[in-house]
Design an enzyme around this catalytic site. Structure first.
Site, PDB file in Angstrom:
ATOM      1  N   SER A 112      -3.210  12.922   3.164  1.00  0.00           N
ATOM      2  CA  SER A 112      -2.453  11.723   2.790  1.00  0.00           C
ATOM      3  C   SER A 112      -2.443  11.451   1.294  1.00  0.00           C
ATOM      4  O   SER A 112      -1.625  10.661   0.820  1.00  0.00           O
ATOM      5  CB  SER A 112      -3.022  10.504   3.517  1.00  0.00           C
ATOM      6  OG  SER A 112      -4.399  10.347   3.244  1.00  0.00           O
ATOM      7  N   ASP A 400      -4.817   0.432   0.274  1.00  0.00           N
ATOM      8  CA  ASP A 400      -5.441   0.158   1.564  1.00  0.00           C
ATOM      9  C   ASP A 400      -6.888   0.642   1.498  1.00  0.00           C
ATOM     10  O   ASP A 400      -7.350   1.025   0.424  1.00  0.00           O
ATOM     11  CB  ASP A 400      -4.646   0.757   2.738  1.00  0.00           C
ATOM     12  CG  ASP A 400      -4.633   2.283   2.749  1.00  0.00           C
ATOM     13  OD1 ASP A 400      -5.486   2.902   2.074  1.00  0.00           O
ATOM     14  OD2 ASP A 400      -3.782   2.869   3.437  1.00  0.00           O
ATOM     15  N   HIS A 403      -6.720   4.571   0.425  1.00  0.00           N
ATOM     16  CA  HIS A 403      -5.819   5.166  -0.562  1.00  0.00           C
ATOM     17  C   HIS A 403      -5.660   4.326  -1.834  1.00  0.00           C
ATOM     18  O   HIS A 403      -5.464   3.107  -1.749  1.00  0.00           O
ATOM     19  CB  HIS A 403      -4.440   5.374   0.074  1.00  0.00           C
ATOM     20  CG  HIS A 403      -4.498   6.172   1.330  1.00  0.00           C
ATOM     21  ND1 HIS A 403      -4.507   5.594   2.585  1.00  0.00           N
ATOM     22  CD2 HIS A 403      -4.585   7.518   1.530  1.00  0.00           C
ATOM     23  CE1 HIS A 403      -4.578   6.537   3.505  1.00  0.00           C
ATOM     24  NE2 HIS A 403      -4.637   7.712   2.893  1.00  0.00           N
TER      25      HIS A 403
END
Length: 425
Positions: A112, A400, A403
């Site tokens: 990610s 978040d 991240h």
């Protein structure tokens, strides 16, 4: 003449360092607004934050404005490929063309940290194609990037002058013209260990490589076989992996029954196999990312940091062990793969610096994230119905609980770009 005056005014501001205690100097902001409204052709609304509005009063948070991370003052403007009248000089355009010939495309694999939206149509919990994700992206739309805005894949492509954003290979709106300048195969939640991707229902690295080989066939249909071979051999390939293996698989679920030394060696072995597979189809330029400081991510502070939510030392030590072995393997691969240039990218330490010294870089919060409570929310837990999401993400190192925010990524991207340019341009 006005254009020359405004540029000169900005130069004077930068040269003499006129600044107030914090925030964007009004003189700088006014000059930038005048530039936008009178001289820039911005059909794609890349400069959407360049507005006279209280929510965007700090011009250091505007697109393409770079500020000194200590003083907060404007030090550079970046307008590559924006179509802004005659902003770029003939010399700069020629230099950009030369650089694009050296690195015509950027292609990303992994997790990610680099994913630009490949999970959108998967049945998986590792998804983010919904608000508030993407609130600071072009048009304010969620795209499947695990960020409030751009991710490192986009920022590095932008910084190398390749293109503004890198589309996900599985984006149904992907256009043929994008193939020759790069796409992203990374999948949020994936790992080097095949079991990790099974746990998260992400696309495993093996699946990403399968998609890449399919991409090569499509690329040949666009630029021909010789052209495709040239793109593959000259393009820069990114790989970010290991974060989910250590964070989800080993640290949280404790699925593996190996000791950490054995498991990190296995992860490095899998990495080496991936690089050799890419080399086998003609790839020659590769940048391999270290892990993040896993133990300092907000979610791991919550899970393993005790009542004070300190950085989890064991998680960080595991990441450091993996990174040290990865660096050694990169050196071995450079010795054993003729004509290959493989670079180890240290993402761990630049991000750890921001976490440890947030105020020095203009942040206020580094132990929790902007989204909701900032302690555990990521992916589907970070959504428009979760309360308490911050109003000003620019003050948070993390978007978040896993991240970094776009702003944090931009800051960490700066030294990475310098290293990439030194090695590949």
């Amino acid at each position: 003449m006005v254009m020359i005056f405004l540029i000169s005014l900005l130069s004077v501001i930068l040269d003499f360092g006129w600044w107030s205690a914090e925030g964007c100097l009004e003189l700088e902001r006014s000059a930038l607004l005048h530039l936008k409204h009178n001289f820039f052709n911005d059909p794609h609304n890349y400069l959407q934050k360049w507005v006279d509005h209280e929510n965007y009063s700090d011009c250091c948070q505007w697109e393409r404005v770079e500020c000194n991370t200590t003083t907060g003052r404007v030090i550079a403007l970046h307008f590559i490929a924006l179509g802004v009248g005659n902003w770029q000089t003939v010399a700069s355009r020629k230099r950009q063309l030369r650089e694009n010939e050296k690195v015509p495309a950027l292609i990303a694999f992994g997790d990610s940290i680099l994913d630009t939206g490949n999970n959108n149509n998967l049945i998986s919990l590792a998804k983010c194609n919904f608000p508030p994700y993407g609130k600071d992206f072009i048009g304010g739309k969620p795209t499947g990037r695990f960020s409030d805005g751009k991710v490192l894949t986009d920022l590095l492509a932008e910084g190398l002058g390749i293109k503004e954003t890198v589309p996900a290979y599985l984006d149904p709106n992907l256009q043929s013209k994008d193939l020759a300048t790069g796409v992203c195969f990374a999948s949020g939640g994936s790992g080097l260990d095949p079991l990790t991707s099974s746990i998260t229902s992400a696309i495993p690295i093996s699946g990403q490589l399968k998609n890449f080989k399919e991409y090569i066939g499509k690329l040949k249909g666009v630029v021909g076989e010789e052209g495709a071979n040239k793109v593959i051999s000259k393009s820069l390939f990114l790989l970010s992996a290991g974060n989910n293996d250590l964070g989800i698989n080993y640290s949280v679920l404790r699925v593996k029954k190996y000791d950490i030394s054995t498991y990190t060696s296995m992860l490095v072995s899998w990495t080496s196999t991936i690089i050799k597979d890419l080399y086998g189809v003609g790839v020659r330029k590769i940048a391999i990312f270290s892990t993040t400081p896993v133990g300092c991510l907000p979610i791991f502070r919550t899970l393993h940091g005790g009542l004070m939510r300190s950085c989890a030392d064991d998680d960080n030590k595991a990441a450091e062990l993996f990174n040290s072995k990865l660096l050694a393997e990169v050196k071995n691969l450079n010795s054993s793969l003729p004509q290959a240039k493989i670079v180890y990218v240290d993402f761990y330490n630049p991000l750890l610096y921001l976490i440890s010294n947030p105020v020095k870089s203009g942040f206020s919060v580094s132990d929790r994230s902007c989204c909701s409570t900032g302690t555990v929310e990521t992916a589907i837990l970070c959504n428009k119905k979760t309360p308490f999401t911050c109003a000003n993400v620019s003050k948070f190192v993390f978007w978040d609980s896993v991240h970094p925010s776009e702003r944090a990524c931009r800051i960490t991207a700066a030294p990475i770009l310098q290293d990439l340019k030194k090695n590949f341009l």
